[in-house]
Write an enzyme that holds these catalytic residues in place. Structure first.
Site, PDB file in Angstrom:
ATOM      1  N   ASP A 137      35.333  41.204  42.736  1.00  5.20           N
ATOM      2  CA  ASP A 137      33.958  40.946  43.151  1.00  5.20           C
ATOM      3  C   ASP A 137      33.566  41.785  44.343  1.00  5.20           C
ATOM      4  O   ASP A 137      32.379  41.948  44.627  1.00  5.20           O
ATOM      5  CB  ASP A 137      33.808  39.456  43.460  1.00  5.20           C
ATOM      6  CG  ASP A 137      34.083  38.635  42.222  1.00  5.20           C
ATOM      7  OD1 ASP A 137      35.267  38.366  41.940  1.00  5.20           O
ATOM      8  OD2 ASP A 137      33.119  38.295  41.509  1.00  5.20           O
TER       9      ASP A 137
ATOM     10  N   LYS B  74      38.671  36.288  41.854  1.00  7.99           N
ATOM     11  CA  LYS B  74      38.742  34.853  41.625  1.00  7.99           C
ATOM     12  C   LYS B  74      39.994  34.227  42.223  1.00  7.99           C
ATOM     13  O   LYS B  74      41.080  34.813  42.168  1.00  7.99           O
ATOM     14  CB  LYS B  74      38.716  34.591  40.111  1.00  7.99           C
ATOM     15  CG  LYS B  74      38.700  33.137  39.696  1.00  7.99           C
ATOM     16  CD  LYS B  74      37.573  32.317  40.306  1.00  7.99           C
ATOM     17  CE  LYS B  74      36.252  32.923  40.080  1.00  7.99           C
ATOM     18  NZ  LYS B  74      35.151  32.410  40.930  1.00  7.99           N
TER      19      LYS B  74
HETATM   20  C1  LIG Z   1      33.902  42.112  36.694  1.00  8.55           C
HETATM   21  S1  LIG Z   1      33.592  41.003  37.965  1.00  8.55           S
HETATM   22  C2  LIG Z   1      34.401  39.593  37.326  1.00  8.55           C
HETATM   23  C3  LIG Z   1      34.824  38.665  38.403  1.00  8.55           C
HETATM   24  O1  LIG Z   1      33.796  37.691  38.666  1.00  8.55           O
HETATM   25  C4  LIG Z   1      34.372  36.403  38.514  1.00  8.55           C
HETATM   26  O2  LIG Z   1      33.878  35.465  39.390  1.00  8.55           O
HETATM   27  P1  LIG Z   1      32.718  34.431  38.892  1.00  8.55           P
HETATM   28  O3  LIG Z   1      33.045  34.044  37.481  1.00  8.55           O
HETATM   29  O4  LIG Z   1      32.818  33.287  39.894  1.00  8.55           O
HETATM   30  O5  LIG Z   1      31.421  35.199  39.033  1.00  8.55           O
HETATM   31  C5  LIG Z   1      35.845  36.637  38.746  1.00  8.55           C
HETATM   32  O6  LIG Z   1      36.145  36.795  40.113  1.00  8.55           O
HETATM   33  C6  LIG Z   1      36.035  37.899  37.984  1.00  8.55           C
HETATM   34  O7  LIG Z   1      37.222  38.591  38.217  1.00  8.55           O
END
Ligand SMILES: CSC[C@H]1O[C@H](OP(=O)(O)O)[C@H](O)[C@@H]1O
Length: 358
Positions: A243, A254
């Protein structure tokens, strides 16, 4: 990606030119439904309530949120208000600020009468570029998988991934999954260990759904199983998304990613991070000290939804009165990262290599 023979992106402008369509990811894997965004508030809610999620898709949705705002009111005041509304949705993914800054830089200098059309066109460019970037990440990551496959004979390359950095986290292709799709489509045998990724289960609900729809062999595992699998030779590589990655290569992703990186290091397994260069925040160096980690509702830990027959129900997992904590991201120090897989190439997670990208 194709779903039941039809090509989809995760976000697209309605032909009416007045609204934007998204896939509502809060309904996955049990329902595949779209939602319509007609005003900037819809876009903000879609991000904060995670109808859309994933750093690149958050950026794309914010870009269209600015475009929806300009359709309603293209004044300087409205432009500034839309920026703030969207920026306040989620704190960690840098793609949000990146997209808003990009839209603002295009729109602010324009006469108000030109802003609505320009915003719509720029948001479309953000999306088209994301698709091309992720495809290039796939091509660069494919080489890594191909090298491992060369040593595996006919056995599949076993890849572990965490959360969802798939096409559902982007406009298309995904970041961590792009090399997986490219390898599968090239006939290289792969198998993916899919961390379920508590508490929102992006792995079980989204990555498993994606891979299944594309015919990629995969096995959902509890988040705590990865280290055991690595110790027993069942993992050839780990690849995750991010992120926000810092100027020195610290990787925010995550919650739980850091633990996978530690286990990979301890077992001599390569740990790759797939990212588009807009996910690099050149303004921060020390990820642990500087990246804001989103704390989400403890209800996400307490409650879980599931299917019972045709009905989707939500149940309370915890004893009454038990508190829950829900930090949504963690930071993996650059020293635990084997390489960054970007659209511009595969590079070491070092300040020098990152600086050379721009
Ligand atoms: C390609 S970015 C994906 C990244 O975003 C996710 O977080 P969230 O589902 O809370 O937006 C997670 O960290 C993924 O690795």
């Amino acid at each position: 990606m194709k779903v039941d023979g039809r090509a989809y992106r995760t976000i697209w402008p309605d032909p009416d030119g007045e609204s934007v369509i998204i896939l509502d990811q809060t309904l996955f894997p049990h329902r595949f439904e779209t939602a319509r965004l007609t005003v900037v508030e819809d876009a903000a809610r879609a991000i904060s309530d995670m109808l859309v999620r994933g750093a690149p898709l958050i950026g794309a949705t914010a870009a269209y949120g600015m475009a929806l705002a300009m359709r309603a009111d293209a004044s300087d005041t409205a432009l500034a208000k839309a920026y703030e509304q969207l920026h306040a949705t989620r704190p960690t993914a840098i793609n949000l600020r990146w997209a808003l800054d990009r839209m603002h830089a295009v729109l602010r200098p324009l006469p108000q009468g030109d802003r609505a059309e320009a915003a719509w066109e720029e948001a479309a460019r953000v999306c088209d570029e994301d698709v091309a970037i992720n495809s290039a990440i796939g091509d660069n990551g494919l080489a890594i998988i191909r090298d491992i496959a060369a040593k595996k004979g006919s056995a599949p390359v076993n890849i572990l991934t965490h959360c969802n950095a798939g096409w559902l986290a982007t406009v298309d292709w995904g970041t961590a999954t792009a090399p997986i799709y490219k390898a599968h489509d090239a006939g290289i045998p792969v198998h993916v260990w899919v961390d379920e990724t508590r508490p929102r289960n992006q792995g079980a609900f989204l990555t498993a759904w994606e891979l299944g729809r594309h015919g990629v062999p995969h096995t959902v595992i509890v988040d705590n199983a990865g280290g055991h699998l690595m110790q027993h030779g069942d993992v050839d590589m780990v690849i995750v998304g991010t992120d926000r990655t810092t100027a020195r290569g610290d990787v925010c992703n995550k919650i739980g990613t850091y633990l996978k990186a530690l286990a990979a290091k301890d077992n001599g397994i390569p740990f790759y991070v797939a990212l588009p260069t807009p996910t690099i925040d050149h303004r921060v160096h020390d990820g642990i000290a500087e990246i804001p980690i989103e704390d989400r509702s403890q209800d996400e830990v307490r409650f879980i939804s599931g299917r019972s027959g045709e009905a989707v129900t939500r149940v309370d997992l915890l004893p009454p009165g038990s508190a829950a904590a829900n930090p949504s991201f963690d930071v993996t120090p650059a020293r635990l990262v084997t390489a960054l897989v970007t659209e511009k190439g595969v590079i070491p997670a070092t300040a020098e290599a990152i600086a050379a990208l721009s």
